[in-house]
Design a protein around this motif. Structure first.
Motif, PDB file in Angstrom:
ATOM      1  N   PHE A 179     -30.461  24.731 -28.588  1.00  0.00           N
ATOM      2  CA  PHE A 179     -30.178  24.319 -29.902  1.00  0.00           C
ATOM      3  C   PHE A 179     -31.209  24.873 -30.843  1.00  0.00           C
ATOM      4  O   PHE A 179     -32.369  25.310 -30.612  1.00  0.00           O
ATOM      5  N   ASN A 180     -30.823  25.174 -32.278  1.00  0.00           N
ATOM      6  CA  ASN A 180     -31.627  25.520 -33.360  1.00  0.00           C
ATOM      7  C   ASN A 180     -31.837  24.056 -33.959  1.00  0.00           C
ATOM      8  O   ASN A 180     -30.886  23.318 -34.291  1.00  0.00           O
ATOM      9  N   VAL A 181     -33.171  23.804 -34.272  1.00  0.00           N
ATOM     10  CA  VAL A 181     -33.317  22.568 -34.820  1.00  0.00           C
ATOM     11  C   VAL A 181     -34.253  22.759 -36.044  1.00  0.00           C
ATOM     12  O   VAL A 181     -34.999  23.732 -36.254  1.00  0.00           O
ATOM     13  N   ALA A 182     -34.352  22.028 -36.845  1.00  0.00           N
ATOM     14  CA  ALA A 182     -34.900  21.939 -38.324  1.00  0.00           C
ATOM     15  C   ALA A 182     -35.283  20.357 -38.840  1.00  0.00           C
ATOM     16  O   ALA A 182     -34.306  19.615 -38.497  1.00  0.00           O
ATOM     17  N   THR A 183     -36.437  20.110 -39.019  1.00  0.00           N
ATOM     18  CA  THR A 183     -36.662  18.814 -39.684  1.00  0.00           C
ATOM     19  C   THR A 183     -36.453  18.723 -41.083  1.00  0.00           C
ATOM     20  O   THR A 183     -36.829  19.556 -41.994  1.00  0.00           O
TER      21      THR A 183
END
Length: 601
Positions: free
Chosen positions: A218-222
Protein backbone atom coordinates in the motif's frame (compact mmCIF):
# COMPACT_ATOMS: atom_id res chain seq x y z
CA UNK A 1 17.40 -8.27 -20.74
CA UNK A 2 17.82 -4.74 -19.39
CA UNK A 3 17.53 -2.22 -22.20
CA UNK A 4 18.16 0.89 -20.16
CA UNK A 5 21.65 0.03 -18.94
CA UNK A 6 23.32 2.97 -17.19
CA UNK A 7 26.95 3.70 -16.54
CA UNK A 8 28.95 2.55 -13.52
CA UNK A 9 26.84 -0.57 -13.04
CA UNK A 10 23.62 1.35 -12.43
CA UNK A 11 20.41 0.24 -14.11
CA UNK A 12 16.79 1.06 -14.90
CA UNK A 13 14.63 -2.05 -14.98
CA UNK A 14 11.02 -3.21 -15.02
CA UNK A 15 9.86 -5.53 -12.23
CA UNK A 16 6.63 -7.55 -11.91
CA UNK A 17 4.87 -8.94 -8.86
CA UNK A 18 3.79 -11.85 -11.10
CA UNK A 19 3.98 -12.73 -14.82
CA UNK A 20 0.68 -14.63 -14.78
CA UNK A 21 -2.64 -13.45 -13.33
CA UNK A 22 -6.37 -14.12 -13.72
CA UNK A 23 -8.93 -11.70 -15.12
CA UNK A 24 -9.81 -9.21 -12.35
CA UNK A 25 -6.68 -9.91 -10.34
CA UNK A 26 -4.13 -7.22 -9.51
CA UNK A 27 -0.61 -6.83 -10.78
CA UNK A 28 2.12 -4.54 -9.52
CA UNK A 29 4.54 -3.16 -12.11
CA UNK A 30 7.59 -1.34 -10.75
CA UNK A 31 10.24 0.69 -12.60
CA UNK A 32 13.39 0.88 -10.46
CA UNK A 33 16.21 3.34 -11.12
CA UNK A 34 19.51 3.08 -9.21
CA UNK A 35 20.18 6.79 -9.64
CA UNK A 36 18.43 10.15 -9.62
CA UNK A 37 16.23 10.85 -12.62
CA UNK A 38 13.55 13.17 -13.95
CA UNK A 39 10.70 13.34 -16.49
CA UNK A 40 9.48 9.80 -15.92
CA UNK A 41 7.07 8.58 -18.61
CA UNK A 42 5.21 5.34 -18.19
CA UNK A 43 3.89 3.19 -21.06
CA UNK A 44 0.35 2.33 -22.07
CA UNK A 45 -1.09 -0.71 -20.36
CA UNK A 46 -3.26 -2.27 -23.05
CA UNK A 47 -5.47 -5.04 -21.68
CA UNK A 48 -5.28 -3.73 -18.10
CA UNK A 49 -7.21 -1.33 -15.85
CA UNK A 50 -4.99 1.15 -13.97
CA UNK A 51 -6.04 1.17 -10.30
CA UNK A 52 -3.19 3.30 -8.99
CA UNK A 53 -0.05 4.99 -10.19
CA UNK A 54 2.47 6.11 -10.91
CA UNK A 55 3.36 6.02 -7.20
CA UNK A 56 6.85 7.27 -6.40
CA UNK A 57 9.07 6.08 -3.56
CA UNK A 58 12.76 6.26 -2.70
CA UNK A 59 15.05 4.04 -0.65
CA UNK A 60 18.54 4.45 0.73
CA UNK A 61 21.04 1.99 2.22
CA UNK A 62 24.60 2.05 3.54
CA UNK A 63 26.82 -1.03 3.09
CA UNK A 64 30.41 -0.99 4.40
CA UNK A 65 30.34 2.78 4.53
CA UNK A 66 29.10 3.16 0.94
CA UNK A 67 25.72 4.83 0.51
CA UNK A 68 23.38 3.96 -2.37
CA UNK A 69 19.89 5.11 -3.25
CA UNK A 70 17.16 4.15 -5.70
CA UNK A 71 13.85 5.54 -6.89
CA UNK A 72 10.82 3.45 -7.84
CA UNK A 73 7.76 4.29 -9.93
CA UNK A 74 4.99 1.72 -9.51
CA UNK A 75 1.53 0.99 -10.90
CA UNK A 76 -1.26 -1.23 -9.59
CA UNK A 77 -3.00 -2.84 -12.58
CA UNK A 78 -5.98 -5.15 -12.97
CA UNK A 79 -6.29 -7.78 -15.66
CA UNK A 80 -9.19 -6.83 -17.93
CA UNK A 81 -9.09 -9.38 -20.75
CA UNK A 82 -7.52 -12.76 -21.36
CA UNK A 83 -4.38 -12.88 -23.45
CA UNK A 84 -0.64 -12.45 -23.42
CA UNK A 85 0.47 -8.85 -23.27
CA UNK A 86 3.81 -7.10 -23.59
CA UNK A 87 4.24 -4.22 -21.18
CA UNK A 88 6.65 -1.78 -22.72
CA UNK A 89 9.48 -0.23 -20.76
CA UNK A 90 9.20 3.24 -19.20
CA UNK A 91 11.43 6.22 -20.05
CA UNK A 92 13.35 8.52 -17.76
CA UNK A 93 16.06 11.17 -18.06
CA UNK A 94 19.37 10.87 -16.22
CA UNK A 95 21.92 13.66 -16.61
CA UNK A 96 20.23 14.84 -19.80
CA UNK A 97 20.06 11.38 -21.44
CA UNK A 98 16.87 9.33 -21.93
CA UNK A 99 16.93 5.70 -20.79
CA UNK A 100 14.32 2.98 -21.34
CA UNK A 101 13.68 0.00 -19.09
CA UNK A 102 13.14 -3.54 -20.35
CA UNK A 103 9.84 -4.88 -21.74
CA UNK A 104 8.04 -7.64 -19.84
CA UNK A 105 5.32 -10.12 -20.73
CA UNK A 106 2.24 -10.92 -18.67
CA UNK A 107 -0.30 -13.65 -19.33
CA UNK A 108 -3.90 -13.00 -18.24
CA UNK A 109 -5.90 -16.22 -17.93
CA UNK A 110 -9.56 -16.91 -17.32
CA UNK A 111 -10.90 -16.31 -13.82
CA UNK A 112 -11.70 -19.77 -12.44
CA UNK A 113 -14.49 -18.38 -10.27
CA UNK A 114 -16.40 -17.17 -13.34
CA UNK A 115 -18.79 -19.57 -15.19
CA UNK A 116 -17.69 -21.09 -18.47
CA UNK A 117 -18.78 -18.93 -21.35
CA UNK A 118 -20.14 -20.54 -24.50
CA UNK A 119 -17.98 -20.42 -27.60
CA UNK A 120 -18.98 -17.68 -29.97
CA UNK A 121 -19.21 -18.43 -33.66
CA UNK A 122 -16.57 -16.91 -35.84
CA UNK A 123 -19.13 -15.10 -37.90
CA UNK A 124 -20.70 -13.31 -34.87
CA UNK A 125 -21.94 -9.90 -35.95
CA UNK A 126 -19.59 -7.05 -35.09
CA UNK A 127 -22.29 -5.06 -33.21
CA UNK A 128 -22.95 -7.99 -30.89
CA UNK A 129 -19.22 -8.31 -30.15
CA UNK A 130 -19.07 -4.60 -29.34
CA UNK A 131 -22.03 -4.88 -26.95
CA UNK A 132 -20.37 -7.78 -25.17
CA UNK A 133 -17.13 -5.84 -24.95
CA UNK A 134 -18.95 -2.82 -23.49
CA UNK A 135 -20.73 -5.08 -21.00
CA UNK A 136 -17.38 -6.60 -19.98
CA UNK A 137 -15.83 -3.15 -19.58
CA UNK A 138 -18.81 -1.96 -17.53
CA UNK A 139 -18.47 -4.98 -15.25
CA UNK A 140 -14.78 -4.27 -14.74
CA UNK A 141 -15.54 -0.63 -13.84
CA UNK A 142 -18.15 -1.78 -11.33
CA UNK A 143 -15.65 -4.13 -9.76
CA UNK A 144 -13.17 -1.26 -9.34
CA UNK A 145 -15.82 0.84 -7.63
CA UNK A 146 -17.05 -1.86 -5.25
CA UNK A 147 -13.50 -2.79 -4.24
CA UNK A 148 -12.60 0.74 -3.20
CA UNK A 149 -13.17 -0.05 0.45
CA UNK A 150 -10.48 -2.74 0.21
CA UNK A 151 -8.02 -0.44 -1.51
CA UNK A 152 -8.67 2.87 0.23
CA UNK A 153 -9.29 3.26 3.98
CA UNK A 154 -8.23 5.08 7.16
CA UNK A 155 -6.81 3.34 10.21
CA UNK A 156 -6.35 4.91 13.64
CA UNK A 157 -3.61 3.68 15.95
CA UNK A 158 -3.08 4.43 19.64
CA UNK A 159 0.18 3.70 21.43
CA UNK A 160 -1.89 2.81 24.52
CA UNK A 161 -5.48 1.71 25.06
CA UNK A 162 -5.41 1.34 28.87
CA UNK A 163 -4.08 4.29 30.86
CA UNK A 164 -4.49 6.22 34.11
CA UNK A 165 -6.27 9.57 34.34
CA UNK A 166 -3.75 12.19 33.26
CA UNK A 167 -1.49 9.76 31.38
CA UNK A 168 -0.63 10.84 27.84
CA UNK A 169 -1.65 8.91 24.70
CA UNK A 170 -0.48 9.38 21.11
CA UNK A 171 -3.21 8.76 18.51
CA UNK A 172 -2.25 8.51 14.81
CA UNK A 173 -4.56 8.52 11.78
CA UNK A 174 -3.20 6.99 8.55
CA UNK A 175 -4.75 6.68 5.11
CA UNK A 176 -3.92 3.55 3.10
CA UNK A 177 -4.44 3.58 -0.66
CA UNK A 178 -3.87 1.46 -3.73
CA UNK A 179 -5.81 3.80 -6.03
CA UNK A 180 -5.12 7.15 -7.64
CA UNK A 181 -6.41 9.96 -5.39
CA UNK A 182 -6.74 13.28 -7.22
CA UNK A 183 -8.33 15.33 -4.42
CA UNK A 184 -9.14 14.98 -0.74
CA UNK A 185 -10.37 16.92 2.27
CA UNK A 186 -11.33 16.24 5.88
CA UNK A 187 -15.11 16.06 6.29
CA UNK A 188 -15.27 15.59 10.07
CA UNK A 189 -12.61 15.70 12.77
CA UNK A 190 -12.90 13.32 15.72
CA UNK A 191 -14.44 14.56 18.97
CA UNK A 192 -11.97 14.08 21.80
CA UNK A 193 -14.64 14.29 24.50
CA UNK A 194 -13.14 13.64 27.92
CA UNK A 195 -9.59 14.38 26.76
CA UNK A 196 -7.21 17.32 26.72
CA UNK A 197 -5.87 17.29 23.15
CA UNK A 198 -3.05 18.91 21.20
CA UNK A 199 -2.14 18.20 17.58
CA UNK A 200 1.40 17.11 16.71
CA UNK A 201 2.99 18.78 13.71
CA UNK A 202 5.33 16.67 11.56
CA UNK A 203 7.28 17.32 8.37
CA UNK A 204 6.22 13.86 7.10
CA UNK A 205 2.52 14.54 7.60
CA UNK A 206 0.61 13.98 4.36
CA UNK A 207 3.62 12.42 2.59
CA UNK A 208 2.97 9.12 0.82
CA UNK A 209 5.30 6.21 1.59
CA UNK A 210 5.26 2.56 0.61
CA UNK A 211 4.39 -0.08 3.17
CA UNK A 212 2.79 -3.50 3.53
CA UNK A 213 -0.50 -3.97 5.36
CA UNK A 214 -1.59 -7.56 6.03
CA UNK A 215 0.84 -8.76 3.36
CA UNK A 216 -0.48 -6.38 0.68
CA UNK A 217 1.58 -3.43 -0.63
CA UNK A 218 0.00 0.00 0.00
CA UNK A 219 0.84 3.66 -0.17
CA UNK A 220 0.35 5.17 3.26
CA UNK A 221 0.32 8.73 4.62
CA UNK A 222 -0.15 10.09 8.14
CA UNK A 223 -2.96 12.65 8.03
CA UNK A 224 -3.30 13.50 11.73
CA UNK A 225 -1.43 12.84 14.96
CA UNK A 226 -2.66 14.05 18.35
CA UNK A 227 -1.50 13.86 21.96
CA UNK A 228 -4.38 13.09 24.34
CA UNK A 229 -4.62 13.24 28.12
CA UNK A 230 -7.79 11.68 29.64
CA UNK A 231 -9.53 13.96 32.14
CA UNK A 232 -11.95 11.42 33.61
CA UNK A 233 -12.11 7.71 34.27
CA UNK A 234 -14.11 5.09 32.42
CA UNK A 235 -14.26 3.89 28.83
CA UNK A 236 -13.75 6.88 26.54
CA UNK A 237 -14.67 6.43 22.88
CA UNK A 238 -12.82 8.36 20.16
CA UNK A 239 -15.10 9.10 17.21
CA UNK A 240 -13.94 8.40 13.63
CA UNK A 241 -12.19 10.83 11.33
CA UNK A 242 -14.07 11.20 8.03
CA UNK A 243 -12.54 12.24 4.69
CA UNK A 244 -13.99 13.08 1.29
CA UNK A 245 -11.77 11.88 -1.57
CA UNK A 246 -11.92 11.92 -5.34
CA UNK A 247 -10.60 8.69 -6.90
CA UNK A 248 -9.63 8.46 -10.57
CA UNK A 249 -10.18 5.07 -12.28
CA UNK A 250 -10.04 3.94 -15.87
CA UNK A 251 -13.37 4.17 -17.70
CA UNK A 252 -13.75 2.00 -20.78
CA UNK A 253 -17.31 3.23 -21.38
CA UNK A 254 -16.32 6.78 -22.30
CA UNK A 255 -16.43 7.85 -25.96
CA UNK A 256 -12.99 7.31 -27.42
CA UNK A 257 -11.70 10.76 -28.35
CA UNK A 258 -8.28 11.26 -29.86
CA UNK A 259 -6.97 12.10 -26.37
CA UNK A 260 -8.45 8.91 -24.92
CA UNK A 261 -6.71 6.92 -27.66
CA UNK A 262 -3.38 8.32 -26.55
CA UNK A 263 -3.86 8.59 -22.79
CA UNK A 264 -6.79 6.30 -22.05
CA UNK A 265 -10.25 7.24 -20.67
CA UNK A 266 -10.72 7.91 -16.93
CA UNK A 267 -13.48 9.00 -14.61
CA UNK A 268 -13.46 10.54 -11.14
CA UNK A 269 -15.48 9.01 -8.30
CA UNK A 270 -16.45 10.88 -5.13
CA UNK A 271 -15.88 8.59 -2.18
CA UNK A 272 -16.14 8.96 1.61
CA UNK A 273 -13.82 7.08 3.93
CA UNK A 274 -13.97 6.85 7.69
CA UNK A 275 -11.56 5.60 10.32
CA UNK A 276 -12.39 2.94 12.84
CA UNK A 277 -13.53 3.82 16.37
CA UNK A 278 -11.23 3.11 19.29
CA UNK A 279 -12.03 2.89 22.99
CA UNK A 280 -9.55 4.07 25.64
CA UNK A 281 -9.93 2.68 29.14
CA UNK A 282 -9.05 5.41 31.63
CA UNK A 283 -8.38 4.10 35.13
CA UNK A 284 -8.53 6.15 38.34
CA UNK A 285 -5.27 6.59 40.20
CA UNK A 286 -4.75 4.27 43.17
CA UNK A 287 -5.53 5.64 46.63
CA UNK A 288 -2.92 3.44 48.27
CA UNK A 289 0.06 5.61 49.13
CA UNK A 290 -1.38 8.79 47.63
CA UNK A 291 0.28 11.82 49.34
CA UNK A 292 -1.88 14.60 50.75
CA UNK A 293 -0.15 17.20 48.58
CA UNK A 294 -0.67 15.25 45.32
CA UNK A 295 -2.27 17.52 42.67
CA UNK A 296 -2.44 15.24 39.62
CA UNK A 297 1.05 15.26 38.06
CA UNK A 298 1.68 12.01 36.14
CA UNK A 299 4.90 11.04 34.38
CA UNK A 300 8.55 11.37 35.32
CA UNK A 301 9.57 14.70 36.86
CA UNK A 302 12.28 16.69 38.61
CA UNK A 303 12.00 19.85 40.71
CA UNK A 304 14.53 22.59 41.48
CA UNK A 305 14.45 26.03 43.12
CA UNK A 306 16.77 29.03 43.24
CA UNK A 307 17.03 32.60 44.57
CA UNK A 308 19.02 35.48 43.17
CA UNK A 309 20.31 36.63 46.62
CA UNK A 310 20.35 35.42 50.22
CA UNK A 311 21.51 38.67 51.86
CA UNK A 312 19.77 42.01 51.41
CA UNK A 313 18.28 45.04 53.13
CA UNK A 314 14.69 45.36 54.24
CA UNK A 315 12.31 46.49 51.47
CA UNK A 316 14.64 45.12 48.77
CA UNK A 317 13.29 42.41 46.41
CA UNK A 318 14.19 38.74 45.98
CA UNK A 319 13.47 36.67 42.85
CA UNK A 320 12.57 33.11 43.81
CA UNK A 321 12.07 30.47 41.09
CA UNK A 322 10.63 26.96 41.24
CA UNK A 323 11.11 24.82 38.10
CA UNK A 324 9.44 21.51 37.25
CA UNK A 325 10.84 19.45 34.35
CA UNK A 326 10.34 16.02 32.84
CA UNK A 327 7.90 14.02 30.72
CA UNK A 328 4.17 13.64 31.22
CA UNK A 329 1.32 16.09 31.79
CA UNK A 330 3.72 18.94 32.60
CA UNK A 331 1.16 21.52 31.38
CA UNK A 332 -1.13 20.61 34.29
CA UNK A 333 1.48 21.11 37.05
CA UNK A 334 0.20 23.73 39.51
CA UNK A 335 2.03 26.43 41.43
CA UNK A 336 3.45 25.11 44.71
CA UNK A 337 2.02 26.08 48.09
CA UNK A 338 4.86 27.72 50.03
CA UNK A 339 4.72 28.91 53.63
CA UNK A 340 6.75 32.10 53.30
CA UNK A 341 7.75 33.97 56.48
CA UNK A 342 4.92 36.31 57.62
CA UNK A 343 7.13 39.39 57.25
CA UNK A 344 7.58 38.73 53.52
CA UNK A 345 5.35 40.50 51.03
CA UNK A 346 4.83 37.92 48.26
CA UNK A 347 3.30 38.65 44.84
CA UNK A 348 1.42 36.10 42.76
CA UNK A 349 3.86 33.92 40.78
CA UNK A 350 4.53 34.46 37.08
CA UNK A 351 4.22 31.14 35.23
CA UNK A 352 6.17 30.27 32.08
CA UNK A 353 6.56 26.99 30.24
CA UNK A 354 8.49 25.37 27.40
CA UNK A 355 6.59 22.24 26.38
CA UNK A 356 7.36 20.03 23.39
CA UNK A 357 4.63 17.74 22.03
CA UNK A 358 5.76 15.13 19.49
CA UNK A 359 5.29 11.48 18.60
CA UNK A 360 7.36 10.48 21.65
CA UNK A 361 5.01 12.26 24.05
CA UNK A 362 4.89 15.48 26.08
CA UNK A 363 8.03 16.86 27.69
CA UNK A 364 9.50 20.17 28.81
CA UNK A 365 9.60 22.41 31.86
CA UNK A 366 7.35 24.81 33.75
CA UNK A 367 8.64 27.64 35.96
CA UNK A 368 6.93 29.72 38.65
CA UNK A 369 8.74 32.95 39.53
CA UNK A 370 7.93 34.81 42.75
CA UNK A 371 8.76 38.42 43.66
CA UNK A 372 9.39 38.61 47.42
CA UNK A 373 9.98 41.76 49.52
CA UNK A 374 11.12 41.34 53.17
CA UNK A 375 9.71 44.21 55.25
CA UNK A 376 11.68 43.63 58.44
CA UNK A 377 15.29 42.92 59.30
CA UNK A 378 16.24 39.53 60.68
CA UNK A 379 17.13 36.00 59.66
CA UNK A 380 14.44 34.09 57.79
CA UNK A 381 14.04 30.73 56.04
CA UNK A 382 12.19 29.86 52.86
CA UNK A 383 11.17 26.27 53.61
CA UNK A 384 11.75 23.26 51.37
CA UNK A 385 9.03 22.51 48.79
CA UNK A 386 7.48 19.06 48.51
CA UNK A 387 6.29 17.85 45.10
CA UNK A 388 4.44 14.56 44.66
CA UNK A 389 3.70 12.85 41.35
CA UNK A 390 2.58 9.47 40.08
CA UNK A 391 5.47 7.63 38.40
CA UNK A 392 4.03 5.96 35.32
CA UNK A 393 6.93 3.51 35.08
CA UNK A 394 6.80 2.10 38.61
CA UNK A 395 3.03 2.70 38.98
CA UNK A 396 3.66 4.34 42.35
CA UNK A 397 3.69 7.79 43.97
CA UNK A 398 6.96 9.59 44.48
CA UNK A 399 7.79 12.75 46.41
CA UNK A 400 10.63 15.17 45.63
CA UNK A 401 11.99 17.97 47.81
CA UNK A 402 13.89 21.17 47.18
CA UNK A 403 16.43 22.58 49.61
CA UNK A 404 15.48 25.37 52.07
CA UNK A 405 17.03 28.84 51.73
CA UNK A 406 18.29 31.01 54.61
CA UNK A 407 17.76 34.74 54.07
CA UNK A 408 19.64 37.41 56.04
CA UNK A 409 17.76 40.74 55.97
CA UNK A 410 19.53 43.82 57.26
CA UNK A 411 18.12 47.19 58.34
CA UNK A 412 17.30 49.45 55.43
CA UNK A 413 19.69 52.41 55.11
CA UNK A 414 17.54 54.18 52.54
CA UNK A 415 15.52 56.20 55.11
CA UNK A 416 15.16 59.97 55.42
CA UNK A 417 15.47 61.05 59.10
CA UNK A 418 12.81 63.74 58.65
CA UNK A 419 10.26 61.14 57.63
CA UNK A 420 11.79 58.15 59.34
CA UNK A 421 9.54 55.39 60.54
CA UNK A 422 10.08 51.97 62.00
CA UNK A 423 8.89 49.07 59.82
CA UNK A 424 6.39 47.14 61.88
CA UNK A 425 6.12 43.41 62.00
CA UNK A 426 2.79 41.93 60.91
CA UNK A 427 2.21 40.73 64.48
CA UNK A 428 2.61 44.31 65.73
CA UNK A 429 0.18 45.59 63.10
CA UNK A 430 -2.44 43.08 64.21
CA UNK A 431 -1.97 44.10 67.87
CA UNK A 432 -2.13 47.84 67.24
CA UNK A 433 -5.93 48.00 67.01
CA UNK A 434 -6.30 46.18 70.36
CA UNK A 435 -3.74 48.21 72.34
CA UNK A 436 -4.57 50.72 75.13
CA UNK A 437 -5.00 54.28 73.90
CA UNK A 438 -2.79 57.02 75.37
CA UNK A 439 -4.01 59.00 78.45
CA UNK A 440 -3.80 62.80 78.17
CA UNK A 441 -1.69 64.26 80.97
CA UNK A 442 -1.53 67.94 79.91
CA UNK A 443 -3.97 69.69 82.31
CA UNK A 444 -3.36 73.12 80.74
CA UNK A 445 -5.51 72.11 77.82
CA UNK A 446 -8.52 71.74 80.18
CA UNK A 447 -10.79 74.74 80.77
CA UNK A 448 -13.87 75.43 82.86
CA UNK A 449 -17.28 75.37 81.24
CA UNK A 450 -18.68 78.89 81.55
CA UNK A 451 -21.98 78.82 79.68
CA UNK A 452 -24.72 76.40 78.56
CA UNK A 453 -26.12 75.94 75.05
CA UNK A 454 -29.53 74.87 76.40
CA UNK A 455 -32.45 76.97 74.98
CA UNK A 456 -29.99 78.88 72.79
CA UNK A 457 -30.50 79.35 69.00
CA UNK A 458 -27.69 76.90 68.42
CA UNK A 459 -29.55 74.38 70.60
CA UNK A 460 -32.76 74.59 68.49
CA UNK A 461 -30.77 74.63 65.23
CA UNK A 462 -29.05 71.45 66.33
CA UNK A 463 -32.43 69.82 67.01
CA UNK A 464 -33.94 70.79 63.67
CA UNK A 465 -30.93 70.24 61.45
CA UNK A 466 -30.98 66.38 61.50
CA UNK A 467 -34.64 66.33 60.41
CA UNK A 468 -33.94 68.80 57.62
CA UNK A 469 -30.82 66.84 56.58
CA UNK A 470 -32.85 63.60 56.52
CA UNK A 471 -35.50 65.14 54.25
CA UNK A 472 -32.86 66.50 51.89
CA UNK A 473 -31.06 63.14 51.88
CA UNK A 474 -34.24 61.23 51.00
CA UNK A 475 -34.95 63.62 48.14
CA UNK A 476 -31.39 63.28 46.88
CA UNK A 477 -31.42 59.48 47.24
CA UNK A 478 -34.67 59.16 45.30
CA UNK A 479 -33.33 61.40 42.55
CA UNK A 480 -30.07 59.44 42.50
CA UNK A 481 -31.92 56.14 42.39
CA UNK A 482 -34.01 57.30 39.48
CA UNK A 483 -30.90 58.54 37.70
CA UNK A 484 -29.09 55.23 38.31
CA UNK A 485 -32.11 53.29 37.12
CA UNK A 486 -32.26 55.33 33.93
CA UNK A 487 -28.52 54.85 33.47
CA UNK A 488 -28.81 51.08 33.94
CA UNK A 489 -31.72 50.92 31.50
CA UNK A 490 -29.67 52.84 28.95
CA UNK A 491 -26.67 50.55 29.43
CA UNK A 492 -28.91 47.50 29.13
CA UNK A 493 -30.38 48.74 25.85
CA UNK A 494 -26.97 49.55 24.40
CA UNK A 495 -25.34 46.34 25.67
CA UNK A 496 -25.80 44.44 22.39
CA UNK A 497 -24.35 47.25 20.26
CA UNK A 498 -21.31 47.60 22.52
CA UNK A 499 -20.83 43.84 22.54
CA UNK A 500 -20.96 43.74 18.72
CA UNK A 501 -18.05 46.20 18.56
CA UNK A 502 -15.98 44.16 21.00
CA UNK A 503 -16.73 40.91 19.20
CA UNK A 504 -15.61 42.59 16.00
CA UNK A 505 -12.24 43.30 17.68
CA UNK A 506 -12.04 39.61 18.62
CA UNK A 507 -12.77 38.64 15.02
CA UNK A 508 -9.87 40.83 13.84
CA UNK A 509 -7.53 38.94 16.19
CA UNK A 510 -8.78 35.66 14.72
CA UNK A 511 -8.09 36.87 11.18
CA UNK A 512 -4.57 37.82 12.32
CA UNK A 513 -4.02 34.27 13.58
CA UNK A 514 -3.76 35.31 17.26
CA UNK A 515 -6.05 32.70 18.82
CA UNK A 516 -5.10 33.52 22.42
CA UNK A 517 -6.00 37.20 21.98
CA UNK A 518 -9.17 36.17 20.11
CA UNK A 519 -10.51 34.11 23.02
CA UNK A 520 -9.43 36.76 25.54
CA UNK A 521 -11.32 39.54 23.73
CA UNK A 522 -14.29 37.29 22.99
CA UNK A 523 -14.60 36.35 26.66
CA UNK A 524 -14.15 39.98 27.74
CA UNK A 525 -16.84 41.06 25.27
CA UNK A 526 -19.29 38.48 26.65
CA UNK A 527 -18.58 39.46 30.25
CA UNK A 528 -18.99 43.19 29.47
CA UNK A 529 -22.27 42.42 27.68
CA UNK A 530 -23.72 40.49 30.62
CA UNK A 531 -22.48 43.18 33.02
CA UNK A 532 -24.39 45.87 31.11
CA UNK A 533 -27.40 43.75 30.21
CA UNK A 534 -28.01 42.20 33.64
CA UNK A 535 -26.64 45.12 35.74
CA UNK A 536 -23.91 43.05 37.38
CA UNK A 537 -20.83 44.79 38.73
CA UNK A 538 -17.62 43.85 36.91
CA UNK A 539 -16.05 42.69 40.17
CA UNK A 540 -18.94 40.27 40.77
CA UNK A 541 -19.01 38.79 37.25
CA UNK A 542 -18.75 35.02 36.99
CA UNK A 543 -20.58 32.18 35.30
CA UNK A 544 -22.51 31.61 38.55
CA UNK A 545 -23.67 35.24 38.97
CA UNK A 546 -24.73 35.35 35.30
CA UNK A 547 -26.74 32.16 35.76
CA UNK A 548 -28.49 33.55 38.88
CA UNK A 549 -29.35 36.81 37.11
CA UNK A 550 -30.77 34.99 34.09
CA UNK A 551 -32.97 32.93 36.41
CA UNK A 552 -34.27 36.15 38.00
CA UNK A 553 -35.35 37.26 34.52
CA UNK A 554 -37.10 33.86 34.06
CA UNK A 555 -34.81 32.97 31.17
CA UNK A 556 -35.37 29.43 29.79
CA UNK A 557 -33.01 26.72 30.99
CA UNK A 558 -31.80 26.10 27.41
CA UNK A 559 -30.52 29.68 27.25
CA UNK A 560 -28.78 29.33 30.62
CA UNK A 561 -27.10 26.12 29.49
CA UNK A 562 -26.08 27.77 26.21
CA UNK A 563 -24.53 30.68 28.15
CA UNK A 564 -22.57 28.37 30.43
CA UNK A 565 -21.35 26.33 27.44
CA UNK A 566 -20.05 29.33 25.46
CA UNK A 567 -18.30 30.87 28.49
CA UNK A 568 -16.82 27.49 29.38
CA UNK A 569 -15.46 26.99 25.84
CA UNK A 570 -13.84 30.45 25.85
CA UNK A 571 -12.26 29.96 29.27
CA UNK A 572 -11.01 26.48 28.36
CA UNK A 573 -9.47 27.67 25.09
CA UNK A 574 -7.91 30.68 26.78
CA UNK A 575 -6.29 28.94 29.74
CA UNK A 576 -5.80 25.42 28.34
CA UNK A 577 -5.85 25.60 24.51
CA UNK A 578 -7.58 22.66 22.84
CA UNK A 579 -7.07 22.14 19.16
CA UNK A 580 -10.46 20.55 18.60
CA UNK A 581 -12.31 23.79 19.39
CA UNK A 582 -13.32 25.57 16.20
CA UNK A 583 -12.81 29.34 16.54
CA UNK A 584 -15.32 30.24 13.82
CA UNK A 585 -18.01 28.08 15.42
CA UNK A 586 -17.27 29.56 18.84
CA UNK A 587 -17.54 33.09 17.44
CA UNK A 588 -20.85 32.20 15.78
CA UNK A 589 -22.18 30.69 19.02
CA UNK A 590 -21.28 33.88 20.91
CA UNK A 591 -23.22 36.03 18.42
CA UNK A 592 -26.24 33.72 18.53
CA UNK A 593 -26.10 33.69 22.34
CA UNK A 594 -26.30 37.50 22.51
CA UNK A 595 -29.25 37.50 20.10
CA UNK A 596 -31.09 34.90 22.21
CA UNK A 597 -30.46 36.83 25.44
CA UNK A 598 -31.78 40.01 23.81
CA UNK A 599 -35.01 38.18 22.97
CA UNK A 600 -35.44 36.62 26.41
CA UNK A 601 -34.36 39.44 28.74
Amino acid sequence: MILGQLSFGQKFETQLSSNKIQVGQRLKVSYVLDDKGSNFRGPKFNGFNILSGPNQSTSMQIVNGNMSSSITYSYILQGAQMGTYTIKGAKIEVNGKVFTSNDVQVTVVKNKSQPQASNQPQNQPQQQQQRQQQQSNKQQNQISSTELNENLFIKVFSNKTKVFIGEEIIVTYKVYTRVNIVNNGINKLPDFTGFWAQDIESAKQGRLEQTTYKGVPFNVATIKQTALVPQKSGKLEIDPLVMDVVVRIKDNNRPRSIFDQFFGGFKDINYKISSNKIVIESMPLPNNGKPKDFTGAIGKFNISSQIDKDSLEANDAINFKVTYSGTGNIKFVQAPKINFPPDFEVYDPKASEKVNVNASGISGNKTFEYLIIPRHEGKFTIPAINFSYFDITSKSYKTLNTKPFSIQVGKSNNTDEATAYRTLKKEEIKLLGKDIRFIKTNLQELEEKKSSLFNSPIHYLGIGFPSLALILFLIFAKTKQKSNSELLDAKSKKAAKLAAKKLKDAQQELKSGNKEAFYEKLLQGLYDYFSDKLSIAIADLSAETIEKSLKKYNAPQELIDETKEVISICEMARFAPVSTINEEQTFSKANILIQNVEKAV
